[in-house]
Design an enzyme around this catalytic site. Structure first.
Site, mmCIF file in Angstrom:
data_model
loop_
_atom_site.group_PDB
_atom_site.id
_atom_site.type_symbol
_atom_site.label_atom_id
_atom_site.label_comp_id
_atom_site.label_asym_id
_atom_site.label_seq_id
_atom_site.Cartn_x
_atom_site.Cartn_y
_atom_site.Cartn_z
ATOM 1 N N HIS A 19 -5.626 8.213 12.040
ATOM 2 C CA HIS A 19 -5.295 6.785 11.918
ATOM 3 C C HIS A 19 -3.862 6.568 11.447
ATOM 4 C CE1 HIS A 19 -9.840 5.642 11.431
ATOM 5 N NE2 HIS A 19 -9.533 5.945 12.644
ATOM 6 N N THR A 26 -16.921 8.660 3.865
ATOM 7 C CA THR A 26 -16.734 7.665 4.914
ATOM 8 C C THR A 26 -18.049 6.931 5.193
ATOM 9 O OG1 THR A 26 -15.898 7.266 7.156
ATOM 10 C CG2 THR A 26 -17.083 9.343 6.795
ATOM 11 N N SER A 27 -17.936 5.643 5.516
ATOM 12 C CA SER A 27 -19.128 4.788 5.653
ATOM 13 C C SER A 27 -19.786 4.907 7.024
ATOM 14 C CB SER A 27 -18.725 3.327 5.419
ATOM 15 O OG SER A 27 -17.716 2.948 6.355
ATOM 16 N N LEU A 47 -20.807 9.172 -1.644
ATOM 17 C CA LEU A 47 -21.338 8.588 -2.884
ATOM 18 C C LEU A 47 -22.781 8.108 -2.679
ATOM 19 C CD1 LEU A 47 -20.415 7.837 -5.765
ATOM 20 C CD2 LEU A 47 -19.774 5.580 -4.884
ATOM 21 N N GLN A 72 -9.221 10.096 8.249
ATOM 22 C CA GLN A 72 -9.011 8.710 8.651
ATOM 23 C C GLN A 72 -8.023 8.045 7.684
ATOM 24 O OE1 GLN A 72 -13.080 6.798 9.792
ATOM 25 N NE2 GLN A 72 -13.545 8.510 8.443
ATOM 26 N N CYS A 119 16.096 1.592 12.575
ATOM 27 C CA CYS A 119 15.420 2.857 12.897
ATOM 28 C C CYS A 119 16.418 4.001 12.733
ATOM 29 C CB CYS A 119 14.914 2.810 14.333
ATOM 30 S SG CYS A 119 14.456 4.414 15.001
ATOM 31 N N ARG A 179 0.828 -1.212 0.000
ATOM 32 C CA ARG A 179 0.000 0.000 0.000
ATOM 33 C C ARG A 179 0.862 1.262 0.000
ATOM 34 N NH1 ARG A 179 -4.061 -0.129 4.622
ATOM 35 N NH2 ARG A 179 -4.934 1.651 3.480
#
Ligand code: APR
Length: 234
Positions: free
Chosen positions: A109, A176-177, A202, A91, A136, A59
């Site tokens: 998030h 967002t849902s 949508l 988010q 790191c 991703r």
């Protein structure tokens, strides 16, 4: 009705869908392709870190090939030209709001393009894979994980978000849902505090009934039109 000065805008995966980034719960979305329990929980990371790191490496590299769309650009314009309070609480873990030019953005998030060291707690800008356990940059330990909030973990900067909700006159939810809390509860928090509420999505979300007004359609159409209307007030 009090005048609209301070605005809080919550965005979700739908605002980046037209940039070619999969949403989570739509047909063919990420959670149809992968089980949440396998890739997006601390338990999954403890059980099979390679599977989780490979998922986020995929991703992270995909996001870097995508471009902001008209919805991101319209929100960046509103951020630049709105003379009062404004906060985009996203988010999303992509950087398309910022690449469109938005400044007043809060990632609740986390972010794909950060790595979080579980040894020294440092967060470092990161665009490369994590699967080969690179050291790191801050402490040298090979203990980096994606800087993404997994299910069962606390979202980031919640105090700032609630402060902004307390001060807002208008709460807008985009793409967002309404399936995931605490973000899905923000509309009721804002309502209870006297703010007006608007959904741009949508289709009706799970929380549509809590909004004073809903405008449904693709983000690249409904968001620029809404921003045009807001800036006409300035
Ligand atoms: N324009 C506007 N809205 C859209 C578009 C579009 N082009 N395409 C899809 N949508 C809407 C869908 O109708 C749906 O309501 O965007 C929403 C996407 O919902 P989800 O896939 O559930 O994504 P989101 O709400 O951001 O998920 C919340 O869940 O998986 C976790 O941490 C992850 O941040 C994520 C959180």
């Amino acid at each position: 009705m009090r005048p609209i000065r301070n605005i809080v805008i919550l965005t979700g995966a739908g605002v980046s869908a037209e940039s070619g980034i999969d949403t989570f719960r739509d047909a063919g979305g990420l959670w149809e392709q992968h089980r949440v329990e396998d890739v997006a929980t601390p338990e999954a990371f403890a059980r099979d870190p390679d599977l989780v790191l490979r998922f986020y490496d995929m991703r992270r590299s995909a996001v870097q090939e995508k471009e902001p769309n008209a919805a991101h650009r319209a929100l960046a314009r509103l951020d630049a030209e709105w003379p009062h309070g404004l906060l985009i609480v996203t988010q999303n873990v992509d950087d398309l709001h910022e690449r469109a030019g938005a400044k007043r953005v809060l990632h609740m998030h986390g972010e794909h393009l950060n790595a979080w060291c579980t040894a020294c707690d440092a967060r470092s800008p990161w665009s490369a894979p994590l699967l080969d356990r690179p050291p790191c940059p801050a402490c040298g330990e090979r203990a980096l994980r994606p800087d993404v909030v997994w299910f069962g973990e606390m979202p980031y900067r919640m105090d700032e978000i609630y402060d902004a909700l307390r001060a807002c006159d208008l709460f807008v939810s985009i793409g967002t849902s309404g399936a995931v809390y605490p973000a899905a509860g923000f509309v009721r928090n804002a309502r209870d505090l006297g703010a007006r509420t608007l959904e741009l999505n949508l289709e009706p979300s799970q929380g549509s009934l809590w909004f004073d007004e809903c405008r449904h359609g693709p983000a690249t159409e409904v968001v620029p039109a809404w921003v045009e209307g807001m800036l006409a007030r300035v």
